[in-house]
Design an enzyme around this catalytic site. Structure first.
Site, PDB file in Angstrom:
ATOM      1  N   GLU A 196      -2.010  -3.015  -1.295  1.00  0.00           N
ATOM      2  CA  GLU A 196      -2.672  -1.550  -1.698  1.00  0.00           C
ATOM      3  C   GLU A 196      -3.332  -1.670  -2.843  1.00  0.00           C
ATOM      4  O   GLU A 196      -2.703  -2.489  -3.989  1.00  0.00           O
ATOM      5  CB  GLU A 196      -1.737  -0.679  -1.500  1.00  0.00           C
ATOM      6  CG  GLU A 196      -2.066   0.946  -1.957  1.00  0.00           C
ATOM      7  CD  GLU A 196      -1.122   1.907  -1.872  1.00  0.00           C
ATOM      8  OE1 GLU A 196      -1.624   3.120  -1.661  1.00  0.00           O
ATOM      9  OE2 GLU A 196       0.199   1.448  -2.197  1.00  0.00           O
TER      10      GLU A 196
ATOM     11  N   LYS B 220      -5.209   6.480   3.978  1.00  0.00           N
ATOM     12  CA  LYS B 220      -3.545   6.642   3.787  1.00  0.00           C
ATOM     13  C   LYS B 220      -3.479   8.201   3.942  1.00  0.00           C
ATOM     14  O   LYS B 220      -4.257   9.216   3.482  1.00  0.00           O
ATOM     15  CB  LYS B 220      -3.690   6.331   2.200  1.00  0.00           C
ATOM     16  CG  LYS B 220      -1.946   6.539   1.967  1.00  0.00           C
ATOM     17  CD  LYS B 220      -1.511   5.945   0.462  1.00  0.00           C
ATOM     18  CE  LYS B 220      -0.379   5.704   0.350  1.00  0.00           C
ATOM     19  NZ  LYS B 220      -0.085   5.340  -1.116  1.00  0.00           N
TER      20      LYS B 220
ATOM     21  N   CYS C  46       1.552   1.898   2.577  1.00  0.00           N
ATOM     22  CA  CYS C  46       2.629   2.046   1.644  1.00  0.00           C
ATOM     23  C   CYS C  46       3.361   3.183   2.153  1.00  0.00           C
ATOM     24  O   CYS C  46       4.174   2.997   3.042  1.00  0.00           O
ATOM     25  CB  CYS C  46       2.096   2.150   0.334  1.00  0.00           C
ATOM     26  SG  CYS C  46       3.440   2.123  -0.812  1.00  0.00           S
TER      27      CYS C  46
END
Length: 537
Positions: free
Chosen positions: A268, A345, A379
């Site tokens: 990331e 995300k 993440c």
């Protein structure tokens, strides 16, 4: 006279590129019922590719059927559509199931004179015979029942009258003609089917080539479907320009390709070194705009490397300003066929939302690759179980998790959740994180990572559920071979079978539709499945 020899009507196995055509067909075939989402149809095909068929007429999808393998206990027990189909995705398919269960059939109403339903049923029967299955079980619609209820009596009375020829039902009569035998009525099978008053006829076709008294020996073969995975634990370092950054990335792509890896994943925020050569300290918004300027060049370079090195590249994540002005954290995935895919995300962390004004994305779908469908959870997204479950419902067997954590505490949150996702979804999870620091770049002061390739915890897999892991906080490339066929075995015959054992009679996940991308709701209380006309099941 000349002829092209081109087929006007073709029946073949469905593939992911048929999904939009299937969705349009469902809308034509069942205008009064809610449609599937693209994600749900994608899951049906990915979860049992051999069991989904399409009929094409002049290259247009005009017929579709979906099936899965299930145990005798599941096929013959009382059930409803949502429970047995895993909310429409077909994830209760078991490679060890001795019965074929048909749960979707749709035929273009303008072309029913071409016996498309019959052709699709022939494909189902051939599949059952080829796999030595005991037969096919379906829940057939009873579209004449609601209209005839007063004079016909109960749903079972109606079915009995159709069987004895006292009444005719468009679907059930067709099934009986195709050697299906009634087992009874499944009441409240699909409440949305108003014509059937929500009920369905429980029907069975028995394979004449299999002895019904023979004990089933449906063992899943421990075949080999090997995929080589590489995770790059990347050192954050200052660069002089964009070209130097790309050279650093290309080095690891080259090495992974030399080892004939199928995938390489980067961390990331792996593009933040592009801010290291700025002459003045940038505000968060200035930094985002700078990074956005690099987005076209970044995707071109990732695509070039994927093609040249014949490897699929999971491009970590890259903060960028979208066309609508929102700032999003996006993973760019470059496949070795030259295509570029994106995954936003979904959940920005509080820090990302406050300092960078990053907005969460609203779309999460699998990406079709030459090694099968994959998913990307950036993440924090790995800490939300429903996201991984959505990807696995669509057929993902590998989930990639690029992450960026500054402390061991933060890292362990991601690590424990990634391992949990591998166990509860019986899939592989690949993590990639940053190490080192960039003193003049916000959010890169310190980094902590131990990248890993994680597996379910069962007999075919690594002892601790870890296929490979990197040394902590050291730049390195970590690789492992995984066998996708082991996942099929585990899901069908493993010590635990998390996907198949979910209680769809108690709970399910609804994914709200996104008006901007035109998707219908996927699954939930408004399934399009179980139509069963005129072929059934």
């Amino acid at each position: 006279m000349t002829t092209t020899g081109k087929k006007r009507l073709e029946v073949r196995a469905a593939v992911p590129s048929d999904v939009r055509g299937i969705q349009r067909l469902i809308a034509r075939a069942y205008p009064g019922m809610p449609n599937y989402s693209l994600a749900t149809i994608r899951g049906q095909i990915n979860n049992f590719p051999n069991g989904c068929f399409v009929a094409l007429y002049d290259s247009k999808v005009v017929g579709y059927c979906a099936t899965m393998r299930v145990s005798k206990a599941m096929a013959f027990a009382r059930h409803d559509w949502e429970e047995i189909t895993a909310n429409g995705f077909g994830t209760r398919h078991s490679a060890a199931g001795e019965w074929l269960y048909g749960y979707e059939m749709a035929v273009d109403p303008k072309l029913r004179g071409l016996r498309i339903g019959q052709r699709l049923y022939d494909e189902r029967k051939e599949l059952a015979e080829e796999l030595d299955l005991h037969g096919i079980v379906i829940a057939g619609r009873m579209p004449g029942y609601a209209r005839a209820k007063r004079r016909a009596g109960s749903p079972q009375d109606y079915l009995d009258k159709v069987v004895t020829g006292k009444l005719r039902d468009q679907v059930i009569s067709f099934q009986l003609k195709n050697q299906f035998e009634p087992l009874g009525v499944l009441e409240n099978y699909l409440p949305e089917d108003k014509q059937s008053d929500g009920h369905a006829a429980h029907l069975v076709w028995r394979n004449p080539y299999v002895d019904p008294d023979e004990a089933p020996e449906m063992r899943v073969p421990r075949g080999v479907e090997s995929v080589r995975l590489a995770t790059c634990q990347l050192q954050a370092r200052a660069v002089e320009d964009f070209d130097e950054f790309i050279r650093n990335i290309e080095y690891f792509v080259d090495v992974a390709a030399d080892y004939r890896s199928d995938f390489i994943i980067f961390p990331e925020l792996f593009t933040l070194p592009l801010l290291s050569f700025e002459t003045k300290k940038l505000s968060p918004m200035e930094a985002i705009d700078k990074l956005t300027n690099y987005t076209p060049r970044l995707t071109r370079e990732l695509g070039r490397m994927a093609l040249e090195y014949n490897i699929n590249i999971i491009g970590g994540s890259h903060p960028t300003r979208a066309e609508d002005g929102d700032i999003q954290n996006i993973a760019y995935v470059a496949l070795r066929d030259g295509s570029i895919h994106t995954q936003e995300k979904i959940h920005p962390t509080p820090n990302e939302a406050f300092w960078w004004n990053i907005k969460g994305g609203d779309s999460l779908d699998v990406i079709q690759t030459d090694c099968g469908p994959i998913g990307v959870l950036i993440c924090y997204d790995s800490e939300f179980p429903e996201l991984a479950r959505r990807l696995v419902d669509q057929g993902a067997r590998i989930i990639f998790v690029p992450f960026c954590t500054d402390s061991r505490l933060g890292y362990m949150r991601v690590r424990y959740c990634a391992q949990a996702r591998a166990i509860e979804n019986q899939c592989y999870v690949v993590m990639s994180g940053n190490v080192g620091n960039l003193p003049n770049v916000d959010n890169m002061d310190i980094q902590y990572a131990q990248s890993a390739i994680l597996t379910p915890c069962d007999l075919p897999f690594a002892r601790d559920g870890i296929a490979a892991e990197s040394t902590e906080n050291v730049e390195t490339l970590t690789m492992a071979d995984v066998n996708l066929a082991d996942l099929s075995w585990a899901r069908a015959e493993g010590t635990v079978r998390n996907l198949r054992d979910r209680r769809f009679d108690l709970y399910h996940i609804d994914w709200d539709s996104n008006p901007d991308n035109g998707h219908a709701p996927s699954g939930g209380p408004v399934p399009a499945g179980g139509h069963n006309a005129p072929g059934g099941g």
